[in-house]
Design a protein around this motif. Structure first.
Motif, PDB file in Angstrom:
ATOM      1  N   TRP A   1       9.845  12.500  -0.125  1.00  0.00           N
ATOM      2  CA  TRP A   1      10.423  13.830  -0.291  1.00  0.00           C
ATOM      3  C   TRP A   1      11.755  13.794  -1.032  1.00  0.00           C
ATOM      4  CZ3 TRP A   1       6.776  17.115   0.984  1.00  0.00           C
ATOM      5  CH2 TRP A   1       5.837  16.713   1.932  1.00  0.00           C
ATOM      6  N   PHE A   2      12.312  12.639  -1.228  1.00  0.00           N
ATOM      7  CA  PHE A   2      13.619  12.527  -1.866  1.00  0.00           C
ATOM      8  C   PHE A   2      13.506  11.979  -3.285  1.00  0.00           C
ATOM      9  CE2 PHE A   2      13.985  11.654   2.712  1.00  0.00           C
ATOM     10  CZ  PHE A   2      14.664  12.801   3.088  1.00  0.00           C
ATOM     11  N   CYS A   3      12.298  12.001  -3.829  1.00  0.00           N
ATOM     12  CA  CYS A   3      12.064  11.523  -5.198  1.00  0.00           C
ATOM     13  C   CYS A   3      11.864  12.707  -6.133  1.00  0.00           C
ATOM     14  CB  CYS A   3      10.837  10.610  -5.258  1.00  0.00           C
ATOM     15  SG  CYS A   3      10.988   9.103  -4.286  1.00  0.00           S
ATOM     16  N   SER A   4      12.358  12.541  -7.331  1.00  0.00           N
ATOM     17  CA  SER A   4      12.108  13.548  -8.357  1.00  0.00           C
ATOM     18  C   SER A   4      10.708  13.351  -8.937  1.00  0.00           C
ATOM     19  CB  SER A   4      13.158  13.415  -9.463  1.00  0.00           C
ATOM     20  OG  SER A   4      12.929  12.209 -10.194  1.00  0.00           O
ATOM     21  N   GLU A   5      10.381  14.189  -9.865  1.00  0.00           N
ATOM     22  CA  GLU A   5       9.145  13.964 -10.609  1.00  0.00           C
ATOM     23  C   GLU A   5       9.212  12.610 -11.319  1.00  0.00           C
ATOM     24  OE1 GLU A   5       8.551  17.146 -13.306  1.00  0.00           O
ATOM     25  OE2 GLU A   5       7.926  18.576 -11.764  1.00  0.00           O
ATOM     26  N   VAL A   6       8.080  11.945 -11.416  1.00  0.00           N
ATOM     27  CA  VAL A   6       8.022  10.625 -12.035  1.00  0.00           C
ATOM     28  C   VAL A   6       7.537  10.783 -13.474  1.00  0.00           C
ATOM     29  CG1 VAL A   6       7.118   8.278 -11.848  1.00  0.00           C
ATOM     30  CG2 VAL A   6       7.504   9.651  -9.780  1.00  0.00           C
ATOM     31  N   GLU A   7       8.227  10.102 -14.377  1.00  0.00           N
ATOM     32  CA  GLU A   7       7.879  10.157 -15.795  1.00  0.00           C
ATOM     33  C   GLU A   7       7.655   8.747 -16.322  1.00  0.00           C
ATOM     34  OE1 GLU A   7      10.626  14.052 -16.926  1.00  0.00           O
ATOM     35  OE2 GLU A   7      11.405  12.028 -17.241  1.00  0.00           O
ATOM     36  N   TYR A   8       6.830   8.656 -17.354  1.00  0.00           N
ATOM     37  CA  TYR A   8       6.578   7.335 -17.933  1.00  0.00           C
ATOM     38  C   TYR A   8       6.435   7.450 -19.453  1.00  0.00           C
ATOM     39  CZ  TYR A   8       1.616   7.777 -19.213  1.00  0.00           C
ATOM     40  OH  TYR A   8       0.435   8.116 -19.829  1.00  0.00           O
ATOM     41  N   ALA A   9       6.597   6.297 -20.105  1.00  0.00           N
ATOM     42  CA  ALA A   9       6.448   6.220 -21.566  1.00  0.00           C
ATOM     43  C   ALA A   9       6.014   4.808 -21.922  1.00  0.00           C
ATOM     44  CB  ALA A   9       7.750   6.588 -22.268  1.00  0.00           C
ATOM     45  N   THR A  10       5.410   4.666 -23.087  1.00  0.00           N
ATOM     46  CA  THR A  10       4.888   3.362 -23.514  1.00  0.00           C
ATOM     47  C   THR A  10       5.346   3.058 -24.939  1.00  0.00           C
ATOM     48  OG1 THR A  10       2.837   4.339 -24.349  1.00  0.00           O
ATOM     49  CG2 THR A  10       2.865   3.602 -22.048  1.00  0.00           C
ATOM     50  N   VAL A  11       5.315   1.761 -25.241  1.00  0.00           N
ATOM     51  CA  VAL A  11       5.664   1.285 -26.578  1.00  0.00           C
ATOM     52  C   VAL A  11       4.699   0.167 -26.934  1.00  0.00           C
ATOM     53  CG1 VAL A  11       7.386   0.145 -28.017  1.00  0.00           C
ATOM     54  CG2 VAL A  11       8.086   1.897 -26.381  1.00  0.00           C
ATOM     55  N   THR A  12       4.164   0.219 -28.148  1.00  0.00           N
ATOM     56  CA  THR A  12       3.307  -0.856 -28.646  1.00  0.00           C
ATOM     57  C   THR A  12       4.094  -1.673 -29.668  1.00  0.00           C
ATOM     58  OG1 THR A  12       1.323   0.486 -28.327  1.00  0.00           O
ATOM     59  CG2 THR A  12       1.162  -1.396 -29.822  1.00  0.00           C
ATOM     60  N   THR A  13       4.129  -2.960 -29.463  1.00  0.00           N
ATOM     61  CA  THR A  13       4.923  -3.837 -30.339  1.00  0.00           C
ATOM     62  C   THR A  13       4.078  -4.558 -31.373  1.00  0.00           C
ATOM     63  OG1 THR A  13       4.733  -5.612 -28.707  1.00  0.00           O
ATOM     64  CG2 THR A  13       6.693  -4.186 -28.601  1.00  0.00           C
ATOM     65  N   ARG A  14       2.768  -4.431 -31.301  1.00  0.00           N
ATOM     66  CA  ARG A  14       1.912  -5.060 -32.314  1.00  0.00           C
ATOM     67  C   ARG A  14       1.871  -4.191 -33.568  1.00  0.00           C
ATOM     68  NH1 ARG A  14      -1.435  -9.328 -31.529  1.00  0.00           N
ATOM     69  NH2 ARG A  14      -1.598 -10.178 -29.407  1.00  0.00           N
ATOM     70  N   ILE A  15       1.526  -4.831 -34.675  1.00  0.00           N
ATOM     71  CA  ILE A  15       1.415  -4.089 -35.937  1.00  0.00           C
ATOM     72  C   ILE A  15       0.269  -3.101 -35.857  1.00  0.00           C
ATOM     73  CG2 ILE A  15       1.027  -4.295 -38.422  1.00  0.00           C
ATOM     74  CD1 ILE A  15       2.311  -7.038 -38.344  1.00  0.00           C
ATOM     75  N   VAL A  16      -0.837  -3.557 -35.307  1.00  0.00           N
ATOM     76  CA  VAL A  16      -1.977  -2.663 -35.113  1.00  0.00           C
ATOM     77  C   VAL A  16      -1.807  -2.020 -33.744  1.00  0.00           C
ATOM     78  CG1 VAL A  16      -4.481  -2.484 -35.023  1.00  0.00           C
ATOM     79  CG2 VAL A  16      -3.395  -4.174 -36.541  1.00  0.00           C
ATOM     80  N   SER A  17      -1.471  -0.746 -33.747  1.00  0.00           N
ATOM     81  CA  SER A  17      -1.122  -0.078 -32.492  1.00  0.00           C
ATOM     82  C   SER A  17      -2.321   0.114 -31.571  1.00  0.00           C
ATOM     83  CB  SER A  17      -0.489   1.284 -32.793  1.00  0.00           C
ATOM     84  OG  SER A  17      -1.407   2.099 -33.518  1.00  0.00           O
ATOM     85  N   GLN A  18      -3.534   0.023 -32.097  1.00  0.00           N
ATOM     86  CA  GLN A  18      -4.696   0.206 -31.246  1.00  0.00           C
ATOM     87  C   GLN A  18      -4.891  -0.969 -30.295  1.00  0.00           C
ATOM     88  OE1 GLN A  18      -4.621   0.778 -34.471  1.00  0.00           O
ATOM     89  NE2 GLN A  18      -5.040   2.994 -34.599  1.00  0.00           N
ATOM     90  N   ILE A  19      -4.373  -2.126 -30.667  1.00  0.00           N
ATOM     91  CA  ILE A  19      -4.497  -3.303 -29.793  1.00  0.00           C
ATOM     92  C   ILE A  19      -3.296  -3.306 -28.849  1.00  0.00           C
ATOM     93  CG2 ILE A  19      -4.690  -5.809 -29.709  1.00  0.00           C
ATOM     94  CD1 ILE A  19      -5.757  -5.746 -32.553  1.00  0.00           C
ATOM     95  N   LYS A  20      -3.546  -2.960 -27.587  1.00  0.00           N
ATOM     96  CA  LYS A  20      -2.458  -2.753 -26.627  1.00  0.00           C
ATOM     97  C   LYS A  20      -2.371  -3.917 -25.646  1.00  0.00           C
ATOM     98  CE  LYS A  20      -3.018   2.236 -26.986  1.00  0.00           C
ATOM     99  NZ  LYS A  20      -3.298   3.518 -26.283  1.00  0.00           N
ATOM    100  N   THR A  21      -2.287  -5.105 -26.193  1.00  0.00           N
ATOM    101  CA  THR A  21      -2.082  -6.256 -25.324  1.00  0.00           C
ATOM    102  C   THR A  21      -0.621  -6.656 -25.272  1.00  0.00           C
ATOM    103  OG1 THR A  21      -2.532  -7.733 -27.184  1.00  0.00           O
ATOM    104  CG2 THR A  21      -4.392  -7.131 -25.757  1.00  0.00           C
ATOM    105  N   LYS A  22       0.163  -6.251 -26.251  1.00  0.00           N
ATOM    106  CA  LYS A  22       1.586  -6.528 -26.284  1.00  0.00           C
ATOM    107  C   LYS A  22       2.323  -5.203 -26.406  1.00  0.00           C
ATOM    108  CE  LYS A  22       1.319 -11.091 -26.394  1.00  0.00           C
ATOM    109  NZ  LYS A  22      -0.131 -11.194 -26.226  1.00  0.00           N
ATOM    110  N   GLY A  23       3.411  -5.099 -25.665  1.00  0.00           N
ATOM    111  CA  GLY A  23       4.177  -3.857 -25.701  1.00  0.00           C
ATOM    112  C   GLY A  23       4.988  -3.710 -24.420  1.00  0.00           C
ATOM    113  N   ALA A  24       5.282  -2.455 -24.074  1.00  0.00           N
ATOM    114  CA  ALA A  24       6.105  -2.172 -22.895  1.00  0.00           C
ATOM    115  C   ALA A  24       5.649  -0.875 -22.254  1.00  0.00           C
ATOM    116  CB  ALA A  24       7.577  -2.104 -23.271  1.00  0.00           C
TER     117      ALA A  24
END
Length: 659
Positions: A398-421
């Motif tokens: 009850w003491f938490c705000s809404e949770v938000e998230y975001a992603t980053v792809t670090t590979r050249i080909v962004s469709q391959i999501k094995t590396k990133g954050a």
């Protein structure tokens, strides 16, 4: 015709007449003893005859005495006195009446038959007679305790409540015959052995009747204070020694020897409860959205924070694990999530996974099953095979705000999501948190590529979105880590040891336990952080565990394949804070028992300072993954039942029969 006590009137008269006759004979015997001592100066031998009945006239009794004794005795006529007025005192219970009546008759019999004691009977009676059991406060002494048993008067028998206690006429007659038998012994000279008789020590011949004492009452429930303006609420002091506090247990009452009942116990529990009662008018009038940092009544304010965290510190578990994409999950995650070193579990669990298993839902169910019903999944997110799950104690959602998230792809080909954050952020009370899990570029010599991955991540993560920054004056638009109070970054950073395999193996063999300081001299991440080229402002706890990469699956040995990769500290947990000393590392270690991947899980325990906040943030309003919660609890119950069944089968199979 009956008396108010239920006895027939003629029976009461007979009993009164019998006890009066016994008192008269008692007085005459005393006077006869004094006359015998004056004239003879010695003992008088009386004829041994049977006991004299209570109804025997005085003239017939005197026939038993010698002529010399008769000559010196003067018989005075005794006029019975009217009964005394009843004294105002508390009503005695049936147990007390019975005990007093039996004690009076017993004392009379013992004092008349003791041939050895010679001191005053009056004095010994006053010194040694015990007080009857009391129920509550002491009451006035009864007349029967102040008079000598040898000089009992009719008044005592009539005024005493014990004379009107419950019992039948035959019982009273039986006790009257006992008195007459004792009086006959007095006439036979047993009481004149040498001076005045003395009472022997009074000891109860049978156990006293049980007395029930119950002083407990329906204690009124006391209330905890909610706000400073509510002066009629009682505020209980908080213990500074530890965070864990609970209701007063029944065992404390047992240990103190207190007399209690269920009402008193329940009242004490409510008094020491963490939950405070709320007045109806407060519920009607208060708007939590209007609360501020210091205002009373704020949902995220100082009072609520102090109620749950008196020392304003929260325990956080942060872990990272490269699962290598294995479908098989560990059988038991207890050693990973619930290490035995700390005494208590943490308030928040954040687990980041790289190259996660194909079934992400199954992984989250296993986490919920391990943590149990005290924790709920606040939020989970994924970026390809990067997973992050945030579990929190269920009473803190009850003491938490809404949770938000975001992603980053670090590979050249962004469709391959094995590396990133993958980043997840929210505000807890007045402290904002950011958790980032990353998988940087692999390769022994690709240090620059890993630094590029870091720089891209801090610039591309667009957080926060709707939740306001708690301190925008210290934020930077080019670095996401400056926009939050507390930041934890963990993952497979892929930084290696700049040393060959043989040298690393020799160092590990020399120090097989915890001394790995020589290895850290060759660590790429430690070197880059010291130069400030990566993880600016971040810290890392001291490392006292062996490299977490690269193991043979299912074994404790490092890579034995043809590649012979060098063991390295690729899996790390770093942290930073806006305020100095807000984050304290408690433990930093790996979990060597989990061997389903070529990486060992790495975890860290932190104590983080939390500040009160404002109620102007979008709240999560207790939102959590209910379906996952129920599935995890069912799994936990099923596992426990299966374990018990296996133990039962094992016991039954161990029993063998000999034919």
């Amino acid at each position: 015709m009956s008396t108010p006590n239920g006895f027939p009137q003629h029976s009461r008269a007979c009993v009164t007449q019998s006890m009066e006759g016994g008192a008269v004979q008692d007085l005459q015997a005393k006077k006869a003893g004094k006359a015998a001592k004056k004239e003879a100066g010695g003992r008088v031998a009386l004829p041994a005859e049977g006991p004299v009945s209570v109804g025997t006239p005085v003239s017939e009794t005197l026939k038993l005495l010698p002529e010399e004794l008769k000559a010196n005795m003067k018989i005075k006529s005794i006029t019975p006195r009217p009964p005394r007025k009843p004294r105002l005192e508390r009503a005695a219970s049936l147990d007390e009446k019975s005990w007093r009546r039996w004690r009076r008759f017993r004392t009379s019999q013992e004092s008349l038959t003791d041939p050895n004691d010679t001191s005053s009977s009056n004095g010994s009676l006053q010194e040694t007679s015990p007080s009857p059991p009391n129920r509550g406060r002491a009451s006035p002494c009864h007349p029967c305790w102040q008079q000598n048993s040898l000089h009992s008067s009719p008044d005592a028998s009539e005024a005493s409540p014990a004379g009107k206690s419950r019992g039948s006429t035959s019982d009273l007659g039986k006790r009257a015959s006992e008195i007459s038998s004792a009086f006959g012994g007095l006439l036979r000279g047993k009481a004149f052995a040498g001076g005045k008789p003395r009472l022997s020590q009074i000891m109860p011949a049978r156990p006293l009747p049980p007395v029930e004492l119950n002083v407990a009452s329906h204690t009124p429930r006391t209330a905890n204070r909610i706000d400073s303006d509510c002066l009629d609420y009682r505020h209980h002091s908080q213990h500074k020694s530890g965070r864990v506090s609970g209701s007063l247990s029944d065992t404390r009452l047992h240990g103190n020897g207190m007399v209690y009942d269920s009402c008193s116990t329940d009242s004490m529990k409510s008094t020491f409860s963490l939950l405070a009662p709320i007045r109806a008018k407060d519920v009607r009038s208060r708007s939590y959205l209007e609360g501020s940092l210091m205002a009373s009544g704020a949902l995220l304010g100082a009072e609520e924070l102090s109620r749950y965290f008196p020392d304003r510190n929260i325990g956080i578990f942060v872990a990272t694990w490269n699962m290598q994409g294995q479908k098989e999950l560990p059988v038991n995650l207890d050693d990973f999530l619930l290490p035995t070193d700390p005494d208590y579990a943490q308030d928040m669990y954040v687990i980041g996974v790289q190259e996660g298993c194909p079934d992400r839902r199954e992984w989250e169910i296993r986490l919920q099953e391990t943590l149990g019903p005290h924790y709920v999944l606040l939020y989970s997110a994924a970026h390809g095979v990067l997973y992050m799950s945030v579990f929190i104690r269920r009473d803190l959602i009850w003491f938490c705000s809404e949770v938000e998230y975001a992603t980053v792809t670090t590979r050249i080909v962004s469709q391959i999501k094995t590396k990133g954050a993958l980043g997840i952020c929210f505000t807890f009370f007045g402290t904002s948190f950011l958790f980032i899990t990353s998988h940087f570029t692999s390769g022994d010599s690709k240090v620059n590529e890993r630094k590029l991955d870091y720089n891209k991540t801090i610039q591309a993560l667009t957080l926060p979105k709707n939740v306001p920054d708690t301190n925008p004056y210290r934020s930077s638009s080019s670095d996401v880590t400056t926009r939050f109070d507390e930041v934890f970054w963990f993952g497979d950073f892929n930084f290696r040891l700049n040393k060959d395999r043989e040298t690393v193996d020799s160092i590990l063999n020399q120090n097989p336990d915890t001394d790995v300081s020589k290895l850290l001299l060759y660590d790429q991440l430690t070197s880059e952080m010291s130069r400030g080229s990566i993880f600016k402002g971040f810290q890392e706890a001291d490392i006292h565990f062996r490299p977490s990469y690269k193991f043979d699956i299912g074994k404790d040995s490092y890579d034995t394949t043809s590649k012979q990769r060098t063991p390295s500290y690729t899996d790390r947990v770093v942290f930073r804070s806006r305020y100095k000393d807000d984050i304290q590392a408690v433990k930093y270690s790996s979990c060597p028992v989990i061997k389903t991947s070529d990486h060992r899980p790495v975890f860290a325990l932190f104590r983080v300072k939390v500040r009160p906040g404002r109620d102007n943030i979008p709240l999560a309003a207790g939102q959590f993954d209910r379906e996952l919660y129920l599935m995890g609890i069912r799994r936990r119950i099923t596992r426990e039942l299966q374990k018990r069944r296996e133990q039962k089968d094992q016991k039954s199979s161990s029993i063998c029969s000999i034919s």
